[in-house]
Design a protein around this motif. Structure first.
Motif, PDB file in Angstrom:
ATOM      1  N   SER A  61       0.839  -1.220   0.000  1.00 38.94           N
ATOM      2  CA  SER A  61       0.000   0.000   0.000  1.00 38.94           C
ATOM      3  C   SER A  61       0.864   1.257   0.000  1.00 38.94           C
ATOM      4  N   LEU A  62       1.852   1.254  -0.923  1.00 34.65           N
ATOM      5  CA  LEU A  62       2.791   2.392  -0.976  1.00 34.65           C
ATOM      6  C   LEU A  62       2.070   3.724  -1.197  1.00 34.65           C
ATOM      7  N   VAL A  63       1.071   3.714  -2.086  1.00 34.74           N
ATOM      8  CA  VAL A  63       0.412   4.980  -2.418  1.00 34.74           C
ATOM      9  C   VAL A  63      -0.854   5.150  -1.577  1.00 34.74           C
ATOM     10  N   GLU A  64      -0.826   6.194  -0.779  1.00 39.08           N
ATOM     11  CA  GLU A  64      -1.962   6.451   0.113  1.00 39.08           C
ATOM     12  C   GLU A  64      -3.059   7.234  -0.627  1.00 39.08           C
ATOM     13  N   SER A  65      -2.631   8.225  -1.440  1.00 42.31           N
ATOM     14  CA  SER A  65      -3.650   8.999  -2.163  1.00 42.31           C
ATOM     15  C   SER A  65      -3.072   9.597  -3.443  1.00 42.31           C
ATOM     16  N   ILE A  66      -3.971   9.748  -4.422  1.00 44.89           N
ATOM     17  CA  ILE A  66      -3.602  10.433  -5.675  1.00 44.89           C
ATOM     18  C   ILE A  66      -4.631  11.544  -5.874  1.00 44.89           C
ATOM     19  N   HIS A  67      -4.133  12.777  -5.827  1.00 40.63           N
ATOM     20  CA  HIS A  67      -5.024  13.940  -5.923  1.00 40.63           C
ATOM     21  C   HIS A  67      -4.692  14.693  -7.217  1.00 40.63           C
ATOM     22  N   ALA A  68      -5.688  14.889  -8.066  1.00 42.08           N
ATOM     23  CA  ALA A  68      -5.470  15.645  -9.310  1.00 42.08           C
ATOM     24  C   ALA A  68      -5.934  17.081  -9.094  1.00 42.08           C
ATOM     25  N   VAL A  69      -5.184  18.025  -9.656  1.00 43.55           N
ATOM     26  CA  VAL A  69      -5.549  19.441  -9.494  1.00 43.55           C
ATOM     27  C   VAL A  69      -5.367  20.152 -10.831  1.00 43.55           C
ATOM     28  N   SER A  70      -6.308  21.037 -11.136  1.00 50.07           N
ATOM     29  CA  SER A  70      -6.187  21.799 -12.365  1.00 50.07           C
ATOM     30  C   SER A  70      -6.533  23.253 -12.106  1.00 50.07           C
ATOM     31  N   ALA A  71      -5.751  24.158 -12.687  1.00 55.07           N
ATOM     32  CA  ALA A  71      -6.077  25.584 -12.623  1.00 55.07           C
ATOM     33  C   ALA A  71      -6.543  25.982 -14.014  1.00 55.07           C
ATOM     34  N   GLY A  72      -7.751  26.490 -14.103  1.00 56.70           N
ATOM     35  CA  GLY A  72      -8.269  26.839 -15.419  1.00 56.70           C
ATOM     36  C   GLY A  72      -9.727  27.242 -15.331  1.00 56.70           C
ATOM     37  N   PRO A  73     -10.377  27.341 -16.496  1.00 60.72           N
ATOM     38  CA  PRO A  73     -11.796  27.711 -16.508  1.00 60.72           C
ATOM     39  C   PRO A  73     -12.638  26.572 -15.941  1.00 60.72           C
ATOM     40  N   SER A  74     -13.914  26.824 -15.714  1.00 51.81           N
ATOM     41  CA  SER A  74     -14.728  25.781 -15.076  1.00 51.81           C
ATOM     42  C   SER A  74     -14.788  24.519 -15.941  1.00 51.81           C
ATOM     43  N   LYS A  75     -14.564  24.680 -17.251  1.00 55.19           N
ATOM     44  CA  LYS A  75     -14.543  23.506 -18.138  1.00 55.19           C
ATOM     45  C   LYS A  75     -13.363  22.564 -17.849  1.00 55.19           C
ATOM     46  N   ALA A  76     -12.386  23.052 -17.104  1.00 51.31           N
ATOM     47  CA  ALA A  76     -11.251  22.180 -16.743  1.00 51.31           C
ATOM     48  C   ALA A  76     -11.717  21.032 -15.845  1.00 51.31           C
ATOM     49  N   GLN A  77     -12.964  21.137 -15.355  1.00 54.54           N
ATOM     50  CA  GLN A  77     -13.541  20.016 -14.593  1.00 54.54           C
ATOM     51  C   GLN A  77     -13.514  18.744 -15.435  1.00 54.54           C
ATOM     52  N   GLU A  78     -13.625  18.917 -16.768  1.00 51.64           N
ATOM     53  CA  GLU A  78     -13.641  17.734 -17.652  1.00 51.64           C
ATOM     54  C   GLU A  78     -12.332  16.947 -17.553  1.00 51.64           C
ATOM     55  N   VAL A  79     -11.202  17.646 -17.482  1.00 48.24           N
ATOM     56  CA  VAL A  79      -9.930  16.904 -17.386  1.00 48.24           C
ATOM     57  C   VAL A  79      -9.790  16.273 -16.001  1.00 48.24           C
ATOM     58  N   LEU A  80     -10.385  16.924 -14.999  1.00 47.26           N
ATOM     59  CA  LEU A  80     -10.341  16.328 -13.655  1.00 47.26           C
ATOM     60  C   LEU A  80     -11.213  15.069 -13.615  1.00 47.26           C
ATOM     61  N   ARG A  81     -12.376  15.117 -14.243  1.00 46.94           N
ATOM     62  CA  ARG A  81     -13.241  13.926 -14.306  1.00 46.94           C
ATOM     63  C   ARG A  81     -12.498  12.810 -15.052  1.00 46.94           C
ATOM     64  N   ALA A  82     -11.765  13.186 -16.103  1.00 43.85           N
ATOM     65  CA  ALA A  82     -10.999  12.176 -16.856  1.00 43.85           C
ATOM     66  C   ALA A  82      -9.931  11.553 -15.948  1.00 43.85           C
ATOM     67  N   ALA A  83      -9.287  12.399 -15.132  1.00 43.66           N
ATOM     68  CA  ALA A  83      -8.251  11.898 -14.211  1.00 43.66           C
ATOM     69  C   ALA A  83      -8.875  10.970 -13.160  1.00 43.66           C
ATOM     70  N   LEU A  84     -10.047  11.338 -12.680  1.00 43.95           N
ATOM     71  CA  LEU A  84     -10.746  10.514 -11.679  1.00 43.95           C
ATOM     72  C   LEU A  84     -11.162   9.178 -12.309  1.00 43.95           C
ATOM     73  N   ALA A  85     -11.579   9.232 -13.582  1.00 42.64           N
ATOM     74  CA  ALA A  85     -12.009   8.000 -14.269  1.00 42.64           C
ATOM     75  C   ALA A  85     -10.832   7.050 -14.460  1.00 42.64           C
ATOM     76  N   LYS A  86      -9.644   7.620 -14.619  1.00 44.26           N
ATOM     77  CA  LYS A  86      -8.463   6.765 -14.806  1.00 44.26           C
ATOM     78  C   LYS A  86      -7.977   6.184 -13.488  1.00 44.26           C
ATOM     79  N   GLY A  87      -8.326   6.833 -12.358  1.00 49.04           N
ATOM     80  CA  GLY A  87      -7.929   6.239 -11.076  1.00 49.04           C
ATOM     81  C   GLY A  87      -7.516   7.210  -9.984  1.00 49.04           C
ATOM     82  N   ALA A  88      -7.497   8.527 -10.266  1.00 51.71           N
ATOM     83  CA  ALA A  88      -7.208   9.473  -9.177  1.00 51.71           C
ATOM     84  C   ALA A  88      -8.333   9.357  -8.148  1.00 51.71           C
TER      85      ALA A  88
END
Ligand code: AMP
Length: 259
Positions: A61-88
């Motif tokens: 259990s080496l990795v305790e957490s993976i947190h994705a962060v994006s600075a951008g317009p509200s549409k940047a939520q889409e890349v965060l959702r993509a990151a969450l879908a991949k496993g963040a």
């Protein structure tokens, strides 16, 4: 004593890498109207590396957490959702509206998120393909006074020693460096091949945490230091000519004063 990883992966929303960028009418940047946007490819590689660190070290259990962060317009939520879908596991959008924040400003905001998340490893792309700055990881390492390994092509973590070994692509070869945690890594193209998210994971990602904050909430000064004077297309390449023989080529080059 073993060290668990709390990984932060900054992901930027940029024009899709398959789109041919065009300069906007005002010559202040790239045309963004009607253009497809995606996660910056180097950020995708950074996220993939975080996911692989977790998967390859499942037993401990080496990795305790993976947190994705994006600075951008509200549409940047889409890349965060993509990151969450991949496993963040979780994500934060720093909603900067239509302001294009420079790497220094982005790094200052990331530092605040790192403090809040208690991250001890930050994996960023080596550059964002929209502005080609190649600065954010380096500035962040400076602000935090953490060691950094840029352009990583291999990452290995020694959990017991709390040490990370990174192979870096440099001109004409590779360089291997090691540093204790906490540290900053930026990713090169050959580090890994990012996965695609499965449909069930895309659905599940809709329920994963996505927190929205404003730059003011973080108390970071993100004022621009640079003024963009002009952005222009490269000169159009002249058409070539086919010659009949090497002799003709040489005589034409001589005539043109090229040899
Ligand atoms: P740059 O220094 O702009 O070429 O960007 C290098 C890396 O910093 C990117 O691959 C991201 O990991 C991170 N980064 C830069 N800008 C942003 C942003 N607005 N939001 C999230 N991450 C960013």
């Amino acid at each position: 004593m073993s060290t668990k990883l709390r990984i932060l992966v900054p992901v930027k929303r940029v024009i899709d890498s398959a789109v041919r960028p065009r300069v906007n009418k005002a010559q202040t940047g790239v045309e963004t109207q009607g253009v497809k946007f995606s996660m910056n490819p180097f950020c995708d590689i950074a996220l993939e590396e975080a996911l692989r660190l977790r998967e390859n070290n499942k037993a401990s259990s080496l990795v305790e957490s993976i947190h994705a962060v994006s600075a951008g317009p509200s549409k940047a939520q889409e890349v965060l959702r993509a990151a969450l879908a991949k496993g963040a596991d979780e994500s934060t959008l720093i909603d900067t509206g239509s302001t294009d924040v420079e790497p220094l400003g982005v790094a200052k905001m990331l530092k605040k998120i790192i403090d809040e998340q208690k991250s001890n490893l930050v994996i960023l792309g080596k550059q964002a393909i929209d502005n080609d700055s190649n600065q954010t990881g380096q500035i962040l390492a400076g602000l935090l006074n953490w060691p950094q390994a840029t352009n990583a092509s291999k990452v290995e973590v020694d959990e017991q020693a709390g040490k990370v070994t990174v192979t870096r692509e440099i001109d004409g070869g590779v360089e291997t460096v090691a540093a204790p945690l906490p540290m900053i890594i930026t990713t090169d193209l050959r580090l890994n091949e990012p996965r695609y998210a499965s449909l069930p994971n895309i659905m599940k990602a809709k329920k994963k945490p996505l927190k929205v904050v404003k730059p003011d909430d973080l108390g970071a000064d993100i004022a621009s230091r640079l003024e963009i004077l002009k952005v222009s297309e490269p000169p159009v390449r002249q058409a070539g000519e086919i010659v009949e023989s090497t002799d003709e080529l040489i005589s034409r080059l001589k005539k043109a004063g090229a040899v």
